[in-house]
Design a protein around this motif. Sequence first.
Motif, PDB file in Angstrom:
ATOM      1  N   THR A 136       0.834  -1.205   0.000  1.00  0.00           N
ATOM      2  CA  THR A 136       0.000   0.000   0.000  1.00  0.00           C
ATOM      3  C   THR A 136       0.867   1.252   0.000  1.00  0.00           C
ATOM      4  N   ALA A 137       1.931   1.231   0.787  1.00  0.00           N
ATOM      5  CA  ALA A 137       2.838   2.377   0.835  1.00  0.00           C
ATOM      6  C   ALA A 137       3.522   2.590  -0.519  1.00  0.00           C
ATOM      7  N   LEU A 138       3.901   1.489  -1.159  1.00  0.00           N
ATOM      8  CA  LEU A 138       4.498   1.590  -2.498  1.00  0.00           C
ATOM      9  C   LEU A 138       3.505   2.167  -3.501  1.00  0.00           C
ATOM     10  N   GLU A 139       2.247   1.745  -3.387  1.00  0.00           N
ATOM     11  CA  GLU A 139       1.214   2.271  -4.276  1.00  0.00           C
ATOM     12  C   GLU A 139       0.999   3.765  -4.044  1.00  0.00           C
ATOM     13  N   ASP A 140       0.991   4.162  -2.769  1.00  0.00           N
ATOM     14  CA  ASP A 140       0.829   5.596  -2.456  1.00  0.00           C
ATOM     15  C   ASP A 140       1.990   6.406  -3.012  1.00  0.00           C
ATOM     16  N   MET A 141       3.190   5.856  -2.899  1.00  0.00           N
ATOM     17  CA  MET A 141       4.370   6.538  -3.434  1.00  0.00           C
ATOM     18  C   MET A 141       4.256   6.708  -4.945  1.00  0.00           C
ATOM     19  N   ALA A 142       3.932   5.621  -5.626  1.00  0.00           N
ATOM     20  CA  ALA A 142       3.819   5.672  -7.088  1.00  0.00           C
ATOM     21  C   ALA A 142       2.720   6.635  -7.518  1.00  0.00           C
ATOM     22  N   THR A 143       1.590   6.585  -6.808  1.00  0.00           N
ATOM     23  CA  THR A 143       0.472   7.466  -7.149  1.00  0.00           C
ATOM     24  C   THR A 143       0.820   8.924  -6.929  1.00  0.00           C
ATOM     25  N   THR A 144       1.497   9.209  -5.817  1.00  0.00           N
ATOM     26  CA  THR A 144       1.869  10.593  -5.520  1.00  0.00           C
ATOM     27  C   THR A 144       2.821  11.149  -6.573  1.00  0.00           C
ATOM     28  N   ILE A 145       3.791  10.339  -6.978  1.00  0.00           N
ATOM     29  CA  ILE A 145       4.746  10.788  -7.999  1.00  0.00           C
ATOM     30  C   ILE A 145       4.049  10.952  -9.347  1.00  0.00           C
ATOM     31  N   SER A 146       3.223   9.975  -9.721  1.00  0.00           N
ATOM     32  CA  SER A 146       2.549  10.057 -11.026  1.00  0.00           C
ATOM     33  C   SER A 146       1.521  11.192 -11.042  1.00  0.00           C
ATOM     34  N   THR A 147       0.893  11.453  -9.890  1.00  0.00           N
ATOM     35  CA  THR A 147      -0.058  12.561  -9.812  1.00  0.00           C
ATOM     36  C   THR A 147       0.665  13.897  -9.972  1.00  0.00           C
ATOM     37  N   ALA A 148       1.835  14.002  -9.356  1.00  0.00           N
ATOM     38  CA  ALA A 148       2.631  15.230  -9.517  1.00  0.00           C
ATOM     39  C   ALA A 148       3.007  15.421 -10.983  1.00  0.00           C
ATOM     40  N   ALA A 199       4.231  14.284 -21.576  1.00  0.00           N
ATOM     41  CA  ALA A 199       5.638  14.608 -21.370  1.00  0.00           C
ATOM     42  C   ALA A 199       6.417  14.556 -22.687  1.00  0.00           C
ATOM     43  N   ASP A 200       5.903  13.821 -23.655  1.00  0.00           N
ATOM     44  CA  ASP A 200       6.583  13.700 -24.948  1.00  0.00           C
ATOM     45  C   ASP A 200       6.199  14.813 -25.926  1.00  0.00           C
ATOM     46  N   THR A 201       5.238  15.655 -25.548  1.00  0.00           N
ATOM     47  CA  THR A 201       4.818  16.745 -26.430  1.00  0.00           C
ATOM     48  C   THR A 201       5.772  17.919 -26.258  1.00  0.00           C
ATOM     49  N   THR A 202       6.467  18.264 -27.330  1.00  0.00           N
ATOM     50  CA  THR A 202       7.444  19.347 -27.275  1.00  0.00           C
ATOM     51  C   THR A 202       7.299  20.262 -28.486  1.00  0.00           C
ATOM     52  N   LEU A 215      11.264  15.009 -11.898  1.00  0.00           N
ATOM     53  CA  LEU A 215      10.405  13.923 -11.427  1.00  0.00           C
ATOM     54  C   LEU A 215      10.764  12.599 -12.090  1.00  0.00           C
ATOM     55  N   ASP A 216      11.057  12.645 -13.388  1.00  0.00           N
ATOM     56  CA  ASP A 216      11.442  11.428 -14.102  1.00  0.00           C
ATOM     57  C   ASP A 216      12.751  10.867 -13.551  1.00  0.00           C
ATOM     58  N   ASN A 217      13.672  11.753 -13.206  1.00  0.00           N
ATOM     59  CA  ASN A 217      14.943  11.316 -12.643  1.00  0.00           C
ATOM     60  C   ASN A 217      14.721  10.603 -11.310  1.00  0.00           C
ATOM     61  N   LEU A 218      13.822  11.163 -10.495  1.00  0.00           N
ATOM     62  CA  LEU A 218      13.477  10.521  -9.227  1.00  0.00           C
ATOM     63  C   LEU A 218      12.799   9.183  -9.467  1.00  0.00           C
ATOM     64  N   ALA A 219      11.769   9.194 -10.321  1.00  0.00           N
ATOM     65  CA  ALA A 219      10.976   7.983 -10.547  1.00  0.00           C
ATOM     66  C   ALA A 219      11.811   6.862 -11.158  1.00  0.00           C
ATOM     67  N   SER A 220      12.605   7.189 -12.163  1.00  0.00           N
ATOM     68  CA  SER A 220      13.391   6.139 -12.823  1.00  0.00           C
ATOM     69  C   SER A 220      14.433   5.555 -11.873  1.00  0.00           C
ATOM     70  N   THR A 221      14.978   6.394 -10.988  1.00  0.00           N
ATOM     71  CA  THR A 221      15.939   5.897 -10.006  1.00  0.00           C
ATOM     72  C   THR A 221      15.251   4.987  -8.996  1.00  0.00           C
ATOM     73  N   VAL A 222      14.059   5.372  -8.547  1.00  0.00           N
ATOM     74  CA  VAL A 222      13.289   4.535  -7.628  1.00  0.00           C
ATOM     75  C   VAL A 222      12.965   3.194  -8.279  1.00  0.00           C
ATOM     76  N   ILE A 223      12.476   3.242  -9.519  1.00  0.00           N
ATOM     77  CA  ILE A 223      12.108   2.010 -10.236  1.00  0.00           C
ATOM     78  C   ILE A 223      13.308   1.094 -10.400  1.00  0.00           C
ATOM     79  N   ASP A 263       4.294   7.186 -15.559  1.00  0.00           N
ATOM     80  CA  ASP A 263       3.692   5.849 -15.582  1.00  0.00           C
ATOM     81  C   ASP A 263       4.188   4.925 -14.475  1.00  0.00           C
ATOM     82  N   ILE A 264       4.877   5.458 -13.476  1.00  0.00           N
ATOM     83  CA  ILE A 264       5.331   4.621 -12.369  1.00  0.00           C
ATOM     84  C   ILE A 264       4.120   4.020 -11.660  1.00  0.00           C
TER      85      ILE A 264
END
Length: 578
Positions: free
Chosen positions: A134-146, A250-253, A295-303, A432-433
């Motif tokens: 559950t904590a992992l899910e909350d972490m992933a959701t919080t990061i993806s929501t941000a 995120a891919d729209t530039t 955020l991607d740097n954080l998420a990819s490192t966590v993953i 997408d984490i």
Amino acid sequence: MSLRTAGSIAQSALTATQTAITVTSANTANASTDGYTKKTANQSAVTVNGQASGVSVSSVTRDVDEYLLRQVVSSTSSNSQASVLSSYMADVDSAYGTVSGSDSIADVIDTVTSDLSTLASGGGTDTDKSATVTALEDMATTISTASSTIQGLRAQADSDIATDVDAANTAITTIASLNKQIVAAKAAGQSTADLEDQRDSQLKTLSSYLGVSYSVDSTGAMQVSTSSGQVLVGSTAHTLSYTAASSVTADTTYPTGFSAISVDGTDITSTVKTGAIGALVTLRDSTLVDQQTRLDNLASTVISTVNTISNQGTSYPAATSLTGTATVSASDSLSGTGTLRLVAVDGNDDTAAVLDIDMSGLSTVQDLLDTINASGNFTASIDSDGHLTITAADSSDGIAVNEMDSSVGTDGEGASLYFGLNDVLTGTGASDIAVNSAISADASLLPTGTLSSSTDLAVGDTAITSGDVSIISDLESAFTGTQSFSSAGGLAKASTSLAGYASTIISSAANAASAASTKADTASSALDDATTALSSQSGVSLDEETAMVSTLEQAYQAAAKIMSTLQEMFTATIEMVN
């Protein structure tokens, strides 16, 4: 001087004074009207054949200091830019939460760390596994929501650009229309003061959207261009063109994902630096992109950190099947070394079958499938999503994997990690984490311990144990320990904990929001000062206008008295003649 001449002079005085009173009354009535400037009825003597024959209002003009007006135009652009930046950065700051908050991106990582510690010290109970998942899910959701919030802000910025372009175009076309009216009125000798006020008001409006420069020629027409020199108002209006994106990720530039802001077919996007549009372009294409990169740097490192460790382990009890998260096809080349171990685990947690696969002997994913299926103890296939799936041939047995010393691919990943057989987290970045859907559905699949790596492991030997929480301990150490982060989105490379890097993202955003707010306050004050200075110079003073009305009324009364006296003299003269 004849009575007729005297009467003509008095009549002209009455007319000129009446005009002046009308102008002064209009000044008084519009004293609080935004953009209105004080008007002056300029009088001049009328002569006929060198003789004074009266007075007339030669023009009605306004007195506007061009330097002060330019200051207001420039300050308007800077204020709008700063205001927009401040508003958006406040939203970014809010999206991350606060370092001392209870639901920030740093706090949810700390919660995972705490739950991992509880799970490890408690020996891997089902309750603690569930809390950790559950904590992992909350972490992933919080990061993806941000991340979703950041992309939502980029989409909003893009939409706001389109809205502001439309508003800017209205100002551009209005200025061009007023130009025609002013030129015509000036040529006819009529006052253009009120029209010029309207044009200045539109100029200020336009400058709030993008930086402009302008000049007025001898005909009274105003030419307007962008700060970089692209003409917006010349002999005609040159409007902006822009179409908002239908969706933003995120891919729209720019320039591939977003259309160009153009004038007469010329792309001016990169040259619009100030005003609201300039701020929105900067936010959409730079500031918010940097936030996403962080955020991607954080998420990819966590993953990567979590999955690298979890793929060295196995769940307890053993899973009925293992399905990877990596997308592969049977024909994919497979370059590897070392050994990958598969074990069928019976209901007593003992070894039912062992298969040690020499990865160096395989050339393709199909070779791996053939080797597993040929053993007779395991089955392997690629499912409809392109994921490797492995099960024990005996449906009553579970299956466990040990990467051993296997190394696959150019990154030298263990075979389990390469296929994602024991991935806890999925995704490639912040957008997408997520927790592996299988683990979300069944917390017991969370890898907690390791499969025996003994070289002489045989059927009947213990394969896995219920109290083994070595993988959880390793995960806890990874969360509390130092990780290496590459430079990203303006943040320098760093060696810190996962929560520490999240805190850096939060504090950096908070500092940026504070700086933007301060700059917005400064820009607003500068605009107020410039507006006040211009108003003091060209605005209406009720005291002055009241005094002027009194003076003009006295002058009107005097002229009227003269007219009355002259009338009496005319009457007396006529009576004398008769």
